[in-house]
Design an enzyme around this catalytic site. Structure first.
Site, PDB file in Angstrom:
ATOM      1  N   LYS A  75     -14.526 -74.489  53.693  1.00 51.84           N
ATOM      2  CA  LYS A  75     -13.962 -75.563  52.873  1.00 51.84           C
ATOM      3  C   LYS A  75     -14.312 -76.954  53.384  1.00 51.84           C
ATOM      4  CE  LYS A  75     -10.154 -73.370  50.464  1.00 51.84           C
ATOM      5  NZ  LYS A  75      -8.751 -73.445  50.086  1.00 51.84           N
ATOM      6  N   LYS A  80     -17.768 -64.296  47.873  1.00 59.80           N
ATOM      7  CA  LYS A  80     -16.588 -63.726  47.215  1.00 59.80           C
ATOM      8  C   LYS A  80     -16.275 -64.472  45.918  1.00 59.80           C
ATOM      9  CE  LYS A  80     -13.025 -66.538  49.327  1.00 59.80           C
ATOM     10  NZ  LYS A  80     -11.678 -66.730  49.739  1.00 59.80           N
ATOM     11  N   LYS A  95     -11.604 -69.035  43.272  1.00 62.14           N
ATOM     12  CA  LYS A  95     -10.948 -69.950  42.328  1.00 62.14           C
ATOM     13  C   LYS A  95     -11.636 -71.300  42.302  1.00 62.14           C
ATOM     14  CE  LYS A  95      -6.403 -68.884  43.993  1.00 62.14           C
ATOM     15  NZ  LYS A  95      -5.901 -69.535  45.165  1.00 62.14           N
TER      16      LYS A  95
HETATM   17  P1  TYM Z   1      -5.583 -67.459  47.979  1.00 60.34           P
HETATM   18  O1  TYM Z   1      -4.707 -68.273  47.117  1.00 60.34           O
HETATM   19  O2  TYM Z   1      -6.955 -67.943  48.270  1.00 60.34           O
HETATM   20  O3  TYM Z   1      -5.755 -65.992  47.409  1.00 60.34           O
HETATM   21  C1  TYM Z   1      -4.647 -65.211  47.021  1.00 60.34           C
HETATM   22  C2  TYM Z   1      -4.888 -63.750  47.340  1.00 60.34           C
HETATM   23  O4  TYM Z   1      -6.043 -63.253  46.662  1.00 60.34           O
HETATM   24  C3  TYM Z   1      -6.918 -62.625  47.592  1.00 60.34           C
HETATM   25  N1  TYM Z   1      -8.297 -62.875  47.164  1.00 60.34           N
HETATM   26  C4  TYM Z   1      -9.196 -61.909  46.944  1.00 60.34           C
HETATM   27  N2  TYM Z   1      -9.128 -60.570  47.033  1.00 60.34           N
HETATM   28  C5  TYM Z   1     -10.238 -59.865  46.713  1.00 60.34           C
HETATM   29  N3  TYM Z   1     -11.388 -60.431  46.315  1.00 60.34           N
HETATM   30  C6  TYM Z   1     -11.512 -61.783  46.209  1.00 60.34           C
HETATM   31  N4  TYM Z   1     -12.640 -62.335  45.796  1.00 60.34           N
HETATM   32  C7  TYM Z   1     -10.379 -62.581  46.526  1.00 60.34           C
HETATM   33  N5  TYM Z   1     -10.144 -63.920  46.524  1.00 60.34           N
HETATM   34  C8  TYM Z   1      -8.866 -64.080  46.912  1.00 60.34           C
HETATM   35  C9  TYM Z   1      -6.618 -63.312  48.923  1.00 60.34           C
HETATM   36  O5  TYM Z   1      -7.016 -62.523  50.016  1.00 60.34           O
HETATM   37  C10 TYM Z   1      -5.130 -63.498  48.841  1.00 60.34           C
HETATM   38  O6  TYM Z   1      -4.450 -62.331  49.234  1.00 60.34           O
HETATM   39  N6  TYM Z   1      -3.930 -68.485  52.555  1.00 60.34           N
HETATM   40  C11 TYM Z   1      -3.667 -67.687  51.391  1.00 60.34           C
HETATM   41  C12 TYM Z   1      -2.311 -67.926  50.766  1.00 60.34           C
HETATM   42  C13 TYM Z   1      -1.160 -67.797  51.700  1.00 60.34           C
HETATM   43  C14 TYM Z   1      -0.620 -66.592  52.196  1.00 60.34           C
HETATM   44  C15 TYM Z   1       0.487 -66.978  53.022  1.00 60.34           C
HETATM   45  C16 TYM Z   1      -0.942 -65.244  52.022  1.00 60.34           C
HETATM   46  C17 TYM Z   1      -0.422 -68.819  52.229  1.00 60.34           C
HETATM   47  N7  TYM Z   1       0.582 -68.332  53.007  1.00 60.34           N
HETATM   48  C18 TYM Z   1       1.254 -66.019  53.681  1.00 60.34           C
HETATM   49  C19 TYM Z   1      -0.180 -64.300  52.704  1.00 60.34           C
HETATM   50  C20 TYM Z   1       0.907 -64.685  53.515  1.00 60.34           C
HETATM   51  C21 TYM Z   1      -4.730 -68.023  50.337  1.00 60.34           C
HETATM   52  O7  TYM Z   1      -5.322 -69.050  50.363  1.00 60.34           O
HETATM   53  O8  TYM Z   1      -4.821 -67.123  49.343  1.00 60.34           O
END
Ligand code: TYM
Length: 329
Positions: free
Chosen positions: A114, A197, A200
């Site tokens: 990022k 991957k 978003k």
């Molecule tokens: P975020 O918002 O990027 O993504 C949310 C969830 O989606 C999963 N994910 C994917 N899984 C499979 N293939 C993909 N291409 C893909 N892109 C995203 C992510 O692994 C995630 O589970 N830091 C985290 C949010 C967060 C969080 C937490 C998660 C903040 N605090 C505490 C767990 C526990 C994030 O940016 O997810």
């Protein structure tokens, strides 16, 4: 409720939620919510580590909560809340900041990715510190299991390390959590580039299928998805683009890749893509109908109740951590 282990997970209200987020995370949450005491968060404080328009952030926060509900998270079983409504997250983060190391944060892949655009020198301090806030999210609730996609594994590892370090320094306080990563769906790749991957924040909308895309858009995106040379439908590392599409097919249909290979013997990419589009459209239809039937008012009420439900848990753990470090209570 008694003796159930607790799970916690969250999604950032930024960009368009896509089928990777669903298959990698939300789908598993729905399945786990009967077995675990479940807390699902909309992590708006994480979202602002990169610029967000305030109006869009508000809209997206409600949209994500609606997506949780439409996907099958049941607010009677699970708490759904917005991170910024429980200020304990920020407070615990500060304490954890004092034991986290620069070197640990510098090696985080997500930060490196990022911050590449702006360059490290101009990257925000919040972006750098993001994994410590995530650790606070998890540790505040005595979370044992964190269901996420594979890209979050490194962040959960940091939460484990910080929990252990705090416990060692100040006495047993935090449960050391484990990531739960289901192999199927754990890493859905971009439709325009199977080496990256699905994301978003991708520049092109042809990278992802949004959970809210209409039928025409889904069909168009799948048609345009890159494929590998050859024409046979085989699941192989040598055909990463096709492998990704087969993974999506498997995750939505419940079929194994062997069954899919068998079904498409003698057929080409066109037939396969057509059938894949049918599966994705049909799978998302009931979800989208439910999404459209939920009002913003209902969501705001559920979020408020969710925050009220989790706040006492967070407060008790934060108070304990404050006492342990020597803050006067
Ligand atoms: P975020 O918002 O990027 O993504 C949310 C969830 O989606 C999963 N994910 C994917 N899984 C499979 N293939 C993909 N291409 C893909 N892109 C995203 C992510 O692994 C995630 O589970 N830091 C985290 C949010 C967060 C969080 C937490 C998660 C903040 N605090 C505490 C767990 C526990 C994030 O940016 O997810």
């Amino acid at each position: 409720m008694i003796n159930k282990k607790r799970i916690f997970s969250g999604i950032q209200p930024s960009g368009n939620l896509h089928i990777g987020n669903y298959l990698g995370a939300i789908k598993n949450w729905v399945a786990l919510q009967d077995e675990f005491e479940s807390i699902f968060c909309v992590v708006d404080m994480h979202a602002i580590t990169v610029p967000q328009g305030p109006e869009t952030l508000r809209k997206k926060t409600i949209e994500i909560a609606k997506i949780y509900l439409a996907a099958g998270i049941d607010p009677k079983k699970s708490a759904i809340f917005v991170q910024s409504q429980v200020s304990e997250h920020a407070e615990l983060m500060w304490i954890l900041n004092t034991i986290a190391k620069m070197s640990e944060l510098e090696k985080m892949t997500q930060f490196k990715d990022k911050s590449r655009k702006s360059g490290i020198e101009s990257a925000g301090v919040g972006l750098f510190d993001y994994p410590v806030l995530m650790a606070a999210d998890i540790l505040l609730y005595g979370t044992e299991v964190v269901p996420v996609g594979e890209d979050q594994k490194q962040h959960v590892e940091l939460a484990r390390d910080l929990a252990k370090r705090f416990n060692q320094k100040f006495g047993e306080t935090f449960i050391v959590p484990k990531a739960f990563i289901k192999e199927e769906g754990m890493r859905i790749m971009g439709l325009d580039d199977p080496a990256k991957k699905m994301s978003k924040s991708a520049a092109s909308e042809y990278n992802y299928i949004s959970l809210l895309d209409d039928e025409q858009t889904i069909r168009r995106k799948i048609k345009k998805a890159v494929t590998d040379s050859g024409s046979e439908i085989v699941y192989s590392d040598e055909k990463p683009a096709l492998k990704n599409l087969i993974n999506i097919f498997c995750s939505f249909s419940g079929k194994s890749f062997k069954e899919i290979e068998k079904n498409f013997v003698g057929k080409g990419y066109g037939d396969f893509k057509n059938e894949l589009a049918n599966v994705v459209v049909e799978s998302l239809k009931p979800f989208q109908e439910k999404f459209n039937s939920i009002s913003d008012e209902d969501v705001l009420k559920i979020l408020k109740e969710g925050a009220e439900k989790v706040r006492p848990i967070a407060k008790a753990k934060l108070d304990e951590a404050k006492r342990k470090v020597g803050f006067v209570g």
